[in-house]
Design a protein around this motif. Structure first.
Motif, PDB file in Angstrom:
ATOM      1  N   UNK A  14       0.829  -1.205   0.000  1.00 36.81           N
ATOM      2  CA  UNK A  14       0.000   0.000   0.000  1.00 36.81           C
ATOM      3  C   UNK A  14       0.868   1.260   0.000  1.00 36.81           C
ATOM      4  N   UNK A  15       1.909   1.223   0.825  1.00 32.39           N
ATOM      5  CA  UNK A  15       2.854   2.351   0.876  1.00 32.39           C
ATOM      6  C   UNK A  15       3.400   2.637  -0.521  1.00 32.39           C
ATOM      7  N   UNK A  16       3.779   1.579  -1.223  1.00 34.60           N
ATOM      8  CA  UNK A  16       4.377   1.724  -2.562  1.00 34.60           C
ATOM      9  C   UNK A  16       3.346   2.285  -3.551  1.00 34.60           C
ATOM     10  N   UNK A  17       2.115   1.784  -3.454  1.00 34.20           N
ATOM     11  CA  UNK A  17       1.062   2.288  -4.355  1.00 34.20           C
ATOM     12  C   UNK A  17       0.821   3.785  -4.148  1.00 34.20           C
ATOM     13  N   UNK A  18       0.744   4.178  -2.869  1.00 38.91           N
ATOM     14  CA  UNK A  18       0.497   5.605  -2.581  1.00 38.91           C
ATOM     15  C   UNK A  18       1.703   6.453  -2.976  1.00 38.91           C
ATOM     16  N   UNK A  19       2.896   5.912  -2.725  1.00 44.34           N
ATOM     17  CA  UNK A  19       4.114   6.649  -3.108  1.00 44.34           C
ATOM     18  C   UNK A  19       4.162   6.838  -4.623  1.00 44.34           C
ATOM     19  N   UNK A  20       3.802   5.800  -5.365  1.00 48.25           N
ATOM     20  CA  UNK A  20       3.819   5.912  -6.834  1.00 48.25           C
ATOM     21  C   UNK A  20       2.863   6.995  -7.309  1.00 48.25           C
ATOM     22  N   UNK A  21       1.745   7.154  -6.596  1.00 49.19           N
ATOM     23  CA  UNK A  21       0.753   8.154  -7.006  1.00 49.19           C
ATOM     24  C   UNK A  21       1.125   9.565  -6.546  1.00 49.19           C
TER      25      UNK A  21
END
Ligand code: TXA
Ligand code: MG
Length: 376
Positions: A98-105
């Motif tokens: 989830x952290x990675x998904x939000x960081x990517x966005x």
């Protein structure tokens, strides 16, 4: 070295801070200072930060000391990649996804994510003993160069004295810290002039909790959660909704959530015409002693017979414009000659619905420490 008054720095005057233009050479000099454990003021897209090497406890302690900040208020660490952030955390695979998904966005950008800290790398002081570390990747070229050149993550709160108004240009930083030996890199005025949105990822509870509203509106976060098709798994929750932010108490639901914050140095109130207990007779004041911080000319239309001491957040009632002007105007208000009192327009009543309304209402309430006044 030249300080912001254009004078030679002089120890006699007690001025030790300096403002430097943002040349590559000066950024290198400041990166070296960070590596040596010194403190540097630098621009980000949100507000200016007061930075130090996040891996050096003594340097981190200087930030708390210079700001006059209690050790119970954790610091945000600034990085320039997801990998760099990950090293500071101790999170399970699900949370990492989830952290990675939000960081990517959202990265680089004004989203701070609060995650379980890795105490092999950082000191509990940074986390204010909460076990959690707030991390963000700022979207500002000077900030990015400074972090990359120094080769370490940079811990940085907003570069203002504790409880004071956040700084949105280098002179604001200078005003608050002139007596300290800091270099401030001049990156002009910030883009958002509002702090990052701070979220805590609670994987066990399947929640993304907004601890501090900021430059990214809650709706924007919700939209992204939906676009990632996560809305059935994670809910986005604002820790304390603005309509619940009406009582004065000492309870903090999250570290750093103080009743008085973002506040000018003068007595500051929100105008509330329903207020019966706290009523002030304007005629007891000289016109220049009351500064009106207005929005959409609401206060002007009521008090222009008594005063011409108005500052405007947005004459046409545009919330985005008000956000850009808020901190600079609060600082301008406290500096007005002979001013004793600042009266703020009640944005909760007079601002149209907008993604940033709740954030602005929150900041104005805290600038006034929730104090309301009626004028007659
Ligand atoms: O835009 C920003 O976030 C700016 C720029 C410089 O990056 N920084 C900033 O930092 O506003 P500061 O320290 O003024 O405010 C950060 C707030 C803290 O007061 C606290 O409420 C929250 O973020 N915070 C930071 N780390 C946290 C943690 N580990 N747990 C809970 N809240 C945290
Ligand atoms: Mg702050």
């Amino acid at each position: 070295m030249i300080n912001s008054n254009g004078k030679e720095n002089s120890e006699k005057e007690g001025v030790y801070a300096e403002i430097l233009e943002s040349s590559d050479e000066n950024i290198k000099i400041c990166a070296e200072k960070i590596r040596e454990g010194q403190v540097v003021g630098f621009p980000t897209e949100t507000v200016y930060g007061l930075g130090a090497n996040a891996l050096n406890v003594e340097a981190v302690k200087k930030i708390f000391e210079y700001k006059g900040r209690p050790l119970s208020d954790p610091l945000i660490v600034h990085v320039t990649s997801v990998e760099m952030a990950k090293k500071l955390t101790d999170i399970d695979e699900d949370t990492h996804k989830l952290f990675k998904l939000l960081a990517d966005k959202f990265w680089p950008g004004p989203l701070t994510m609060v995650l379980k800290a890795n105490f092999d790398v950082i000191s509990p002081i940074l986390t204010a003993n909460t076990q959690y570390i707030g991390i963000r990747f700022p979207n500002n070229e000077i900030a990015k160069k400074l972090i990359d050149e120094s080769g370490v993550p940079i811990a940085a709160p907003s570069a203002n004295k504790f409880c004071h108004v956040s700084p949105v240009n280098p002179f604001h930083v200078f005003e608050d810290f002139k007596e300290f030996p800091i270099s401030i890199i001049d990156g002009g005025v910030c883009n958002f002039c509002m702090e990052s949105t701070v979220v805590k990822i609670l994987n066990d509870d399947k929640k993304i909790q907004i601890l501090r509203m900021g430059a990214i509106a809650p709706q924007e976060l919700e939209t992204v959660v939906k676009s990632l098709e996560l809305e059935k798994v994670f809910t986005v929750e604002v820790l304390k909704k603005v309509n619940q932010l009406t009582h004065i108490g000492n309870d903090q639901e999250a570290p750093g959530q103080f009743i008085k914050h973002y506040s000018p140095k003068l007595d500051t109130y929100i105008l509330d015409e329903e207020e019966l207990d706290n009523v002030l007779n304007i005629s007891e004041y000289k016109p220049e002693e009351i500064v009106y911080l207005d929005y959409n000319k609401i206060l002007f239309n009521k008090f222009s017979l008594f005063s011409n001491n108005f500052l405007e957040l947005s004459e046409k009632g545009n919330p985005e414009e008000a956000m850009l002007n808020l901190y600079d105007s609060l600082r301008a208000a406290e500096k007005k000659e002979n001013a004793k009192l600042i009266v703020l327009c009640d944005l909760s009543k007079h601002m149209i619905d907008s993604p940033h309304k709740n954030t602005l209402v929150d900041r104005v309430l805290k600038a006034a420490a929730y104090k309301k006044i009626n004028l007659k």
